[in-house]
Design an enzyme around this catalytic site. Structure first.
Site, short mmCIF file in Angstrom:
data_model
loop_
_atom_site.label_atom_id
_atom_site.label_comp_id
_atom_site.label_asym_id
_atom_site.label_seq_id
_atom_site.Cartn_x
_atom_site.Cartn_y
_atom_site.Cartn_z
N HIS A 62 -32.31 -11.10 11.80
CA HIS A 62 -31.56 -12.06 10.96
C HIS A 62 -30.89 -13.14 11.81
O HIS A 62 -30.14 -12.82 12.86
CB HIS A 62 -30.32 -11.28 10.25
CG HIS A 62 -29.53 -12.20 9.35
ND1 HIS A 62 -29.77 -12.19 8.12
CD2 HIS A 62 -28.29 -13.00 9.66
CE1 HIS A 62 -29.21 -13.18 7.63
NE2 HIS A 62 -28.24 -13.64 8.43
N CYS A 63 -31.13 -14.29 11.75
CA CYS A 63 -30.88 -15.46 12.24
C CYS A 63 -29.64 -15.94 11.74
O CYS A 63 -29.94 -16.83 10.86
CB CYS A 63 -31.99 -16.41 12.68
SG CYS A 63 -31.58 -17.86 13.78
N PRO A 64 -28.41 -16.05 12.17
CA PRO A 64 -27.57 -17.06 11.74
C PRO A 64 -27.69 -18.42 11.72
O PRO A 64 -26.86 -19.28 10.90
CB PRO A 64 -26.06 -16.76 12.67
CG PRO A 64 -26.83 -16.15 13.76
CD PRO A 64 -28.13 -15.53 13.45
N ASN A 107 -29.45 -19.14 8.54
CA ASN A 107 -28.69 -18.14 7.45
C ASN A 107 -29.70 -17.44 6.76
O ASN A 107 -29.59 -17.46 5.55
CB ASN A 107 -27.80 -19.48 6.68
CG ASN A 107 -26.86 -18.56 5.70
OD1 ASN A 107 -26.51 -17.42 5.98
ND2 ASN A 107 -26.87 -19.04 4.38
N ASN A 108 -30.56 -16.68 7.44
CA ASN A 108 -31.59 -16.02 6.54
C ASN A 108 -32.16 -15.01 7.86
O ASN A 108 -32.09 -15.13 8.89
CB ASN A 108 -32.47 -16.80 6.24
CG ASN A 108 -33.42 -16.20 5.03
OD1 ASN A 108 -33.16 -15.26 4.56
ND2 ASN A 108 -34.14 -17.06 4.37
#
Length: 327
Positions: free
Chosen positions: A156-158, A161-162
């Site tokens: 999950h990559c902030p 945002n996904n």
């Protein structure tokens, strides 16, 4: 083979959430599958906004501090066009990576009809996620931020945002590549601009005062160097994951492959949606490959289709084990 009460207690919860309709809704209807995917996470939204602001800041410095005041018209046009094209592609890739369903498994698909449609062999195990009430396909992992199980979830990559998963990995790879390219381009232009200003009068090489020009260029240099290193590493790890057909989570867990690996160039073609072409570098092109589309694998089910305890007991007696997989 009959599963003993001891085995049943070990393999399936006595009161799993998907047996309670008020806690586990059936899969959505086909009409709702076209809705836009967006994760309502405060940290992720803030990181995404910061990403766009940093790109706009870089574009501001490149245009108004370095290129517009330049006396070389051809130099300004070529570099301005190149930088803004790469920046546009980077933001478009970020937009697609953020708003594309990464491969979410439909919630509430633990129905009798769906499990029977899997055509399981006697003794075969299917896994149920107790957090999102779904039957987990192979290589799917639950994301605590997205609150869904994601097919081929890498991480999950902030910043986007996904999750990075089966359906949006191409856009994430393009995002890291284009950010790395504009960072490198900005560093090169900053270096040339400093040399130009040292040779000329500082008051003539920028529309701003010399102290302001120096501060803006140093900040851009720091930003570009930081993101060049970060996105280059991310780009390399993503390409490596695609070529080895092993996600970041699978590598961290040292998970032994139970699937037929698609390595190297074939893995790249699968991730980017076909044979090599300019569409590989186009964030507006949709993926078109043979893998199943999440969401269409499960038809809409009424609330009454959710399995009751009695139906589960009858189903387990048919030599299929449903295990609750905790992550």
């Amino acid at each position: 083979m009959m599963i003993t009460p001891v085995h049943r207690f070990r393999d399936i919860e006595r009161k799993p959430e998907y047996l309670q309709p008020e806690k586990c809704v059936p899969p959505p209807s086909r009409a709702s599958l076209g809705t836009m995917w967006f994760i309502r996470d405060g940290c992720g939204i803030a990181c995404a906004v910061v990403t766009w602001m940093l790109v706009f800041y870089a574009d501001f410095v490149v245009l108004l501090v370095m290129l517009v005041p330049s006396r070389d018209y051809v130099y300004s046009v070529i570099n301005g066009t190149l930088f803004n094209t790469l920046a546009f592609l980077a933001l478009a890739s970020h937009f697609r990576a953020m708003l594309t369903d990464p491969g979410a498994v439909p919630k509430g698909n633990a129905t009798k009809e769906f499990i029977e449609s899997l055509q399981l062999k006697p003794g075969q195990v299917v896994y149920k996620c107790p957090k999102c009430c779904s039957i987990k396909p192979d290589r799917a992992h639950h994301c605590s931020v997205c609150k869904r199980c994601i097919r081929k979830m890498d991480h999950h990559c902030p910043w986007v945002n996904n999750c990075v998963g089966e359906n949006n990995q191409k856009y994430f790879v393009l995002f890291t590549m284009y950010i790395a390219l504009i960072s490198l381009h900005a560093l090169i232009m900053v270096g040339f601009h400093f040399l130009y200003c040292f040779e000329e009068d500082w008051t003539k090489c920028s529309s701003f005062s010399p102290p302001t020009t120096v501060i803006l260029l140093i900040l851009l240099c720091f930003e570009a160097l930081l993101f060049l290193i970060f996105t280059s590493v991310m780009f390399g790890t993503q390409v490596h994951s695609i070529c080895t057909d092993e996600t970041g989570i699978e590598r961290l867990k040292n998970q032994k492959p139970t699937w037929a690996k698609v390595r190297g160039w074939e893995g790249m073609k699968l991730a980017f949606g076909g044979a090599f072409s300019l569409d590989w570098f186009n964030p507006f092109s949709n993926l078109d490959c043979t893998r199943p589309v999440p969401g269409e694998a499960v038809a809409a089910a009424p609330e009454s289709a959710i399995m009751t305890q009695e139906e589960i007991d009858q189903f387990l007696a048919r030599d299929v084990t449903v295990q609750v997989l905790h992550e």
